[in-house]
Design a protein around this motif. Sequence first.
Motif, PDB file in Angstrom:
ATOM      1  N   GLU A  50       0.858  -1.193   0.000  1.00  0.00           N
ATOM      2  CA  GLU A  50       0.000   0.000   0.000  1.00  0.00           C
ATOM      3  C   GLU A  50       0.886   1.232   0.000  1.00  0.00           C
ATOM      4  O   GLU A  50       2.007   1.211   0.494  1.00  0.00           O
ATOM      5  CB  GLU A  50      -0.961   0.032   1.187  1.00  0.00           C
ATOM      6  CG  GLU A  50      -0.386   0.555   2.467  1.00  0.00           C
ATOM      7  CD  GLU A  50      -1.465   0.962   3.465  1.00  0.00           C
ATOM      8  OE1 GLU A  50      -1.465   2.145   3.859  1.00  0.00           O
ATOM      9  OE2 GLU A  50      -2.273   0.116   3.859  1.00  0.00           O
ATOM     10  N   ASN A  51       0.372   2.310  -0.594  1.00  0.00           N
ATOM     11  CA  ASN A  51       1.153   3.550  -0.629  1.00  0.00           C
ATOM     12  C   ASN A  51       0.721   4.549   0.443  1.00  0.00           C
ATOM     13  O   ASN A  51       1.253   5.645   0.503  1.00  0.00           O
ATOM     14  CB  ASN A  51       1.138   4.184  -2.022  1.00  0.00           C
ATOM     15  CG  ASN A  51      -0.228   4.653  -2.458  1.00  0.00           C
ATOM     16  OD1 ASN A  51      -1.204   4.555  -1.719  1.00  0.00           O
ATOM     17  ND2 ASN A  51      -0.313   5.159  -3.668  1.00  0.00           N
ATOM     18  N   ARG A 105      -7.329  -1.946  -4.264  1.00  0.00           N
ATOM     19  CA  ARG A 105      -8.234  -1.108  -3.464  1.00  0.00           C
ATOM     20  C   ARG A 105      -7.830   0.341  -3.684  1.00  0.00           C
ATOM     21  O   ARG A 105      -6.677   0.712  -3.483  1.00  0.00           O
ATOM     22  CB  ARG A 105      -8.089  -1.474  -1.997  1.00  0.00           C
ATOM     23  CG  ARG A 105      -8.800  -0.527  -1.053  1.00  0.00           C
ATOM     24  CD  ARG A 105      -8.442  -0.855   0.385  1.00  0.00           C
ATOM     25  NE  ARG A 105      -9.008   0.099   1.314  1.00  0.00           N
ATOM     26  CZ  ARG A 105      -8.568   0.288   2.544  1.00  0.00           C
ATOM     27  NH1 ARG A 105      -7.551  -0.423   3.001  1.00  0.00           N
ATOM     28  NH2 ARG A 105      -9.130   1.176   3.327  1.00  0.00           N
ATOM     29  N   ASP A 157     -14.025   3.367  -0.231  1.00  0.00           N
ATOM     30  CA  ASP A 157     -13.222   2.354  -0.903  1.00  0.00           C
ATOM     31  C   ASP A 157     -13.903   1.875  -2.169  1.00  0.00           C
ATOM     32  O   ASP A 157     -15.135   1.750  -2.210  1.00  0.00           O
ATOM     33  CB  ASP A 157     -12.997   1.142   0.004  1.00  0.00           C
ATOM     34  CG  ASP A 157     -12.022   1.433   1.107  1.00  0.00           C
ATOM     35  OD1 ASP A 157     -12.343   1.124   2.261  1.00  0.00           O
ATOM     36  OD2 ASP A 157     -10.941   1.970   0.816  1.00  0.00           O
ATOM     37  N   GLY A 170      -5.443   6.779  -1.223  1.00  0.00           N
ATOM     38  CA  GLY A 170      -4.387   5.785  -1.155  1.00  0.00           C
ATOM     39  C   GLY A 170      -4.774   4.583  -1.985  1.00  0.00           C
ATOM     40  O   GLY A 170      -5.926   4.415  -2.385  1.00  0.00           O
ATOM     41  N   ALA A 189      -3.908   0.244  -2.625  1.00  0.00           N
ATOM     42  CA  ALA A 189      -3.342  -0.970  -2.031  1.00  0.00           C
ATOM     43  C   ALA A 189      -3.664  -2.197  -2.867  1.00  0.00           C
ATOM     44  O   ALA A 189      -4.733  -2.289  -3.473  1.00  0.00           O
ATOM     45  CB  ALA A 189      -3.892  -1.166  -0.622  1.00  0.00           C
ATOM     46  N   ASN A 190      -2.719  -3.125  -2.886  1.00  0.00           N
ATOM     47  CA  ASN A 190      -2.950  -4.458  -3.416  1.00  0.00           C
ATOM     48  C   ASN A 190      -3.087  -5.364  -2.201  1.00  0.00           C
ATOM     49  O   ASN A 190      -2.096  -5.736  -1.584  1.00  0.00           O
ATOM     50  CB  ASN A 190      -1.783  -4.911  -4.300  1.00  0.00           C
ATOM     51  CG  ASN A 190      -1.959  -6.334  -4.807  1.00  0.00           C
ATOM     52  OD1 ASN A 190      -2.930  -7.009  -4.482  1.00  0.00           O
ATOM     53  ND2 ASN A 190      -1.004  -6.793  -5.594  1.00  0.00           N
ATOM     54  N   GLU A 191      -4.310  -5.695  -1.838  1.00  0.00           N
ATOM     55  CA  GLU A 191      -4.563  -6.494  -0.643  1.00  0.00           C
ATOM     56  C   GLU A 191      -4.582  -7.992  -0.947  1.00  0.00           C
ATOM     57  O   GLU A 191      -4.744  -8.804  -0.042  1.00  0.00           O
ATOM     58  CB  GLU A 191      -5.880  -6.064   0.002  1.00  0.00           C
ATOM     59  CG  GLU A 191      -5.845  -4.622   0.463  1.00  0.00           C
ATOM     60  CD  GLU A 191      -7.173  -4.117   0.992  1.00  0.00           C
ATOM     61  OE1 GLU A 191      -7.129  -3.280   1.897  1.00  0.00           O
ATOM     62  OE2 GLU A 191      -8.241  -4.554   0.498  1.00  0.00           O
ATOM     63  N   LEU A 229      -3.459   3.584   5.263  1.00  0.00           N
ATOM     64  CA  LEU A 229      -4.866   3.596   4.882  1.00  0.00           C
ATOM     65  C   LEU A 229      -5.724   3.119   6.058  1.00  0.00           C
ATOM     66  O   LEU A 229      -5.297   2.242   6.809  1.00  0.00           O
ATOM     67  CB  LEU A 229      -5.120   2.666   3.695  1.00  0.00           C
ATOM     68  CG  LEU A 229      -4.539   3.082   2.354  1.00  0.00           C
ATOM     69  CD1 LEU A 229      -4.855   2.018   1.305  1.00  0.00           C
ATOM     70  CD2 LEU A 229      -5.075   4.426   1.924  1.00  0.00           C
TER      71      LEU A 229
END
Length: 164
Positions: free
Chosen positions: A49-50, A69, A76, A94, A96-98, A159
């Motif tokens: 995640e950034n 995400r 979201d 933000g 994210a690759n969850e 996040l």
Amino acid sequence: MTTSTPETDSRTGHDHYHVLGATLSITADAETTDGEYLVLDMLVPPQFENGLHTHEQSEVFHVIEGEARLHVDGQDRILTPGTSGYVPGGEEHGFANEGDDVCRVIAVMTPGGAEGFFREIGQPTADRSLPDPVEPTAEMLQSVFATGEQYGFRFLGPLPERAE
């Protein structure tokens, strides 16, 4: 983080950077678009995640492979292949690759100019391979935050948990 010279991919003419475990390829920048936009082709590893942040540029994320995400203004959205998400300039957001698979995303920021940030914090690499996983240290993050401030980025922390 230190400023480094990009290694240009002789096949594509793009420069690639490892940034905190992800790989960013700059495919168009302010110099090549009369300042209008920046295009990043990103390989995002699982569980990356950034963080929550802002910047003056508007941004579009378009997922090519995998799932991501996108958190914008407290909401979201899950982006799947072929879908895009928009972030207005200045909005808290933000990404994210969850999941458990690599995600490939095209990000477009307008106006251009943020490429300097990515070039300064990234480690040049000759190709688009993912680096070994990275657990960012406090020192690494402080360097990213300080460099980001020079480019109008403001970092607000991780996040928030996703509302199910």
